[in-house]
Design a protein around this motif. Structure first.
Motif, PDB file in Angstrom:
ATOM      1  N   PRO A  13       0.872  -1.317  -0.056  1.00 34.72           N
ATOM      2  CA  PRO A  13      -0.009   0.046   0.107  1.00 34.72           C
ATOM      3  C   PRO A  13       0.867   1.250  -0.157  1.00 34.72           C
ATOM      4  O   PRO A  13       2.002   1.459   0.743  1.00 34.72           O
ATOM      5  CB  PRO A  13      -0.736   0.023   1.196  1.00 34.72           C
ATOM      6  CG  PRO A  13      -0.898  -1.696   1.629  1.00 34.72           C
ATOM      7  CD  PRO A  13       0.330  -2.145   1.075  1.00 34.72           C
ATOM      8  N   GLY A  14       0.348   2.085  -0.891  1.00 34.91           N
ATOM      9  CA  GLY A  14       1.308   3.541  -1.105  1.00 34.91           C
ATOM     10  C   GLY A  14       2.244   3.381  -1.994  1.00 34.91           C
ATOM     11  O   GLY A  14       2.797   4.336  -2.562  1.00 34.91           O
ATOM     12  N   GLY A  15       2.454   2.104  -2.540  1.00 37.88           N
ATOM     13  CA  GLY A  15       3.565   2.072  -3.693  1.00 37.88           C
ATOM     14  C   GLY A  15       2.718   2.294  -5.103  1.00 37.88           C
ATOM     15  O   GLY A  15       1.953   2.954  -5.053  1.00 37.88           O
ATOM     16  N   SER A  16       3.708   2.270  -6.041  1.00 39.06           N
ATOM     17  CA  SER A  16       3.576   2.715  -7.408  1.00 39.06           C
ATOM     18  C   SER A  16       3.687   1.437  -8.327  1.00 39.06           C
ATOM     19  O   SER A  16       4.627   0.565  -8.253  1.00 39.06           O
ATOM     20  CB  SER A  16       4.342   3.858  -7.609  1.00 39.06           C
ATOM     21  OG  SER A  16       4.071   4.858  -7.023  1.00 39.06           O
ATOM     22  N   LEU A  17       3.003   1.443  -9.554  1.00 34.23           N
ATOM     23  CA  LEU A  17       3.005   0.695 -10.503  1.00 34.23           C
ATOM     24  C   LEU A  17       2.904   1.258 -11.889  1.00 34.23           C
ATOM     25  O   LEU A  17       2.007   2.232 -11.683  1.00 34.23           O
ATOM     26  CB  LEU A  17       2.175  -0.674 -10.577  1.00 34.23           C
ATOM     27  CG  LEU A  17       2.681  -1.831  -9.593  1.00 34.23           C
ATOM     28  CD1 LEU A  17       1.502  -2.970  -9.489  1.00 34.23           C
ATOM     29  CD2 LEU A  17       4.235  -2.462  -9.868  1.00 34.23           C
ATOM     30  N   LYS A  64      -8.900   9.045  -9.494  1.00 36.44           N
ATOM     31  CA  LYS A  64      -8.712  10.271  -9.735  1.00 36.44           C
ATOM     32  C   LYS A  64      -7.775  11.008  -8.692  1.00 36.44           C
ATOM     33  O   LYS A  64      -7.836  10.831  -7.569  1.00 36.44           O
ATOM     34  CB  LYS A  64      -9.948  11.398  -9.637  1.00 36.44           C
ATOM     35  CG  LYS A  64      -9.877  12.543 -10.640  1.00 36.44           C
ATOM     36  CD  LYS A  64     -11.302  13.283 -10.781  1.00 36.44           C
ATOM     37  CE  LYS A  64     -12.366  12.272 -11.493  1.00 36.44           C
ATOM     38  NZ  LYS A  64     -13.649  13.064 -11.595  1.00 36.44           N
ATOM     39  N   GLY A  65      -6.710  11.509  -9.299  1.00 36.12           N
ATOM     40  CA  GLY A  65      -5.597  12.254  -8.597  1.00 36.12           C
ATOM     41  C   GLY A  65      -4.443  11.080  -8.285  1.00 36.12           C
ATOM     42  O   GLY A  65      -3.706  11.492  -7.541  1.00 36.12           O
ATOM     43  N   ARG A  66      -4.681   9.898  -8.418  1.00 37.94           N
ATOM     44  CA  ARG A  66      -3.739   8.842  -8.246  1.00 37.94           C
ATOM     45  C   ARG A  66      -3.258   8.184  -9.356  1.00 37.94           C
ATOM     46  O   ARG A  66      -1.984   7.921  -9.375  1.00 37.94           O
ATOM     47  CB  ARG A  66      -4.350   7.775  -7.205  1.00 37.94           C
ATOM     48  CG  ARG A  66      -4.836   8.329  -5.829  1.00 37.94           C
ATOM     49  CD  ARG A  66      -5.173   7.313  -4.938  1.00 37.94           C
ATOM     50  NE  ARG A  66      -6.173   6.525  -5.558  1.00 37.94           N
ATOM     51  CZ  ARG A  66      -6.132   4.993  -5.728  1.00 37.94           C
ATOM     52  NH1 ARG A  66      -4.967   4.503  -5.408  1.00 37.94           N
ATOM     53  NH2 ARG A  66      -7.253   4.502  -6.145  1.00 37.94           N
ATOM     54  N   PHE A  67      -4.039   8.081 -10.310  1.00 35.26           N
ATOM     55  CA  PHE A  67      -3.486   7.566 -11.604  1.00 35.26           C
ATOM     56  C   PHE A  67      -3.416   8.421 -12.805  1.00 35.26           C
ATOM     57  O   PHE A  67      -4.176   9.313 -12.778  1.00 35.26           O
ATOM     58  CB  PHE A  67      -4.657   6.428 -12.056  1.00 35.26           C
ATOM     59  CG  PHE A  67      -4.739   5.025 -11.178  1.00 35.26           C
ATOM     60  CD1 PHE A  67      -3.984   4.969  -9.915  1.00 35.26           C
ATOM     61  CD2 PHE A  67      -5.519   3.970 -11.618  1.00 35.26           C
ATOM     62  CE1 PHE A  67      -4.060   3.809  -9.267  1.00 35.26           C
ATOM     63  CE2 PHE A  67      -5.602   2.874 -10.571  1.00 35.26           C
ATOM     64  CZ  PHE A  67      -4.703   2.930  -9.665  1.00 35.26           C
ATOM     65  N   ILE A  68      -2.649   7.924 -13.655  1.00 35.41           N
ATOM     66  CA  ILE A  68      -2.198   8.843 -14.860  1.00 35.41           C
ATOM     67  C   ILE A  68      -2.350   7.968 -16.125  1.00 35.41           C
ATOM     68  O   ILE A  68      -1.547   7.152 -16.216  1.00 35.41           O
ATOM     69  CB  ILE A  68      -1.198   9.741 -14.847  1.00 35.41           C
ATOM     70  CG1 ILE A  68      -1.108  10.715 -13.471  1.00 35.41           C
ATOM     71  CG2 ILE A  68      -0.763  10.618 -15.942  1.00 35.41           C
ATOM     72  CD1 ILE A  68       0.227  11.407 -13.228  1.00 35.41           C
ATOM     73  N   GLN A  81      -0.136   4.872 -15.322  1.00 33.79           N
ATOM     74  CA  GLN A  81       0.888   5.074 -13.994  1.00 33.79           C
ATOM     75  C   GLN A  81      -0.059   4.982 -12.667  1.00 33.79           C
ATOM     76  O   GLN A  81      -0.975   6.048 -12.713  1.00 33.79           O
ATOM     77  CB  GLN A  81       1.619   6.427 -14.192  1.00 33.79           C
ATOM     78  CG  GLN A  81       2.441   6.627 -13.025  1.00 33.79           C
ATOM     79  CD  GLN A  81       3.512   5.794 -12.635  1.00 33.79           C
ATOM     80  OE1 GLN A  81       4.286   5.555 -13.612  1.00 33.79           O
ATOM     81  NE2 GLN A  81       3.868   5.365 -11.642  1.00 33.79           N
ATOM     82  N   MET A  82       0.182   4.161 -11.802  1.00 35.94           N
ATOM     83  CA  MET A  82      -0.850   4.170 -10.729  1.00 35.94           C
ATOM     84  C   MET A  82       0.089   4.511  -9.348  1.00 35.94           C
ATOM     85  O   MET A  82       1.060   3.791  -9.340  1.00 35.94           O
ATOM     86  CB  MET A  82      -1.090   2.741 -10.675  1.00 35.94           C
ATOM     87  CG  MET A  82      -2.042   2.194 -11.700  1.00 35.94           C
ATOM     88  SD  MET A  82      -2.899   0.550 -11.619  1.00 35.94           S
ATOM     89  CE  MET A  82      -1.354  -0.505 -11.410  1.00 35.94           C
ATOM     90  N   ASN A  83      -0.372   5.493  -8.555  1.00 38.81           N
ATOM     91  CA  ASN A  83       0.385   5.827  -7.525  1.00 38.81           C
ATOM     92  C   ASN A  83      -0.461   5.777  -6.165  1.00 38.81           C
ATOM     93  O   ASN A  83      -1.700   5.700  -6.469  1.00 38.81           O
ATOM     94  CB  ASN A  83       0.898   7.405  -7.660  1.00 38.81           C
ATOM     95  CG  ASN A  83       1.756   7.440  -9.003  1.00 38.81           C
ATOM     96  OD1 ASN A  83       2.591   6.831  -9.201  1.00 38.81           O
ATOM     97  ND2 ASN A  83       1.553   8.734  -9.687  1.00 38.81           N
ATOM     98  N   SER A  84       0.239   5.745  -5.340  1.00 40.55           N
ATOM     99  CA  SER A  84      -0.569   6.058  -3.719  1.00 40.55           C
ATOM    100  C   SER A  84      -1.411   4.500  -3.791  1.00 40.55           C
ATOM    101  O   SER A  84      -2.691   4.796  -3.551  1.00 40.55           O
ATOM    102  CB  SER A  84      -1.197   7.092  -3.533  1.00 40.55           C
ATOM    103  OG  SER A  84      -0.478   8.167  -3.746  1.00 40.55           O
ATOM    104  N   LEU A  85      -1.248   3.228  -4.353  1.00 39.10           N
ATOM    105  CA  LEU A  85      -2.114   2.298  -4.294  1.00 39.10           C
ATOM    106  C   LEU A  85      -2.596   1.746  -3.111  1.00 39.10           C
ATOM    107  O   LEU A  85      -1.953   1.954  -2.076  1.00 39.10           O
ATOM    108  CB  LEU A  85      -1.318   1.171  -4.996  1.00 39.10           C
ATOM    109  CG  LEU A  85      -0.911   1.315  -6.596  1.00 39.10           C
ATOM    110  CD1 LEU A  85       0.100   0.425  -7.048  1.00 39.10           C
ATOM    111  CD2 LEU A  85      -2.391   0.936  -7.318  1.00 39.10           C
TER     112      LEU A  85
END
Length: 114
Positions: A13-17, A64-68, A81-85
């Motif tokens: 949790p909190g990581g990125s992929l 919204k706000g976490r994925f791009i 891009q997935m952040n704050s998973l």
């Protein structure tokens, strides 16, 4: 026609992929591209989509706000891009192409767990 996803895996949790989807067999730049996801026992849901030229993206409220989402029409590739998973992001993620017809990839598993 092929849509081949990659980049999934296990993350805390909190990581990125960063997911990728490489397209072949059709004129990629003419298609709206989307990412969907499906968790066990749940319906497939839209995560995000991007216009054919890449100038417009729309996201589900849950990401919204976490994925791009982005695309490269030279490389025939779309990215997520997935952040704050979060654990609730755990699902199989699918690439989707739409114009008159639709195409699906085989999916890549994303698991968010400590």
């Amino acid at each position: 026609v092929q849509l081949v996803e990659s980049g999934g895996g296990l993350v805390q949790p909190g990581g990125s992929l960063r997911l990728s989807c490489v397209a072949s067999g059709f004129t990629f730049s003419n298609y709206v591209m989307s990412w969907y996801r499906q968790a066990p026992g749940q319906e497939r849901e839209l995560v995000a989509f991007i216009s054919s030229a890449g100038g417009s993206t729309v996201y589900a409220d849950s990401v919204k706000g976490r994925f791009i989402m982005s695309r490269d029409n030279v490389k025939n590739t779309v990215y997520l891009q997935m952040n704050s998973l979060k654990p609730e992001d755990t699902a199989k993620y699918y690439c989707h192409a739409r114009r008159v017809v639709v195409y699906w990839g085989q999916g890549t598993q994303v698991t968010v767990s400590s």
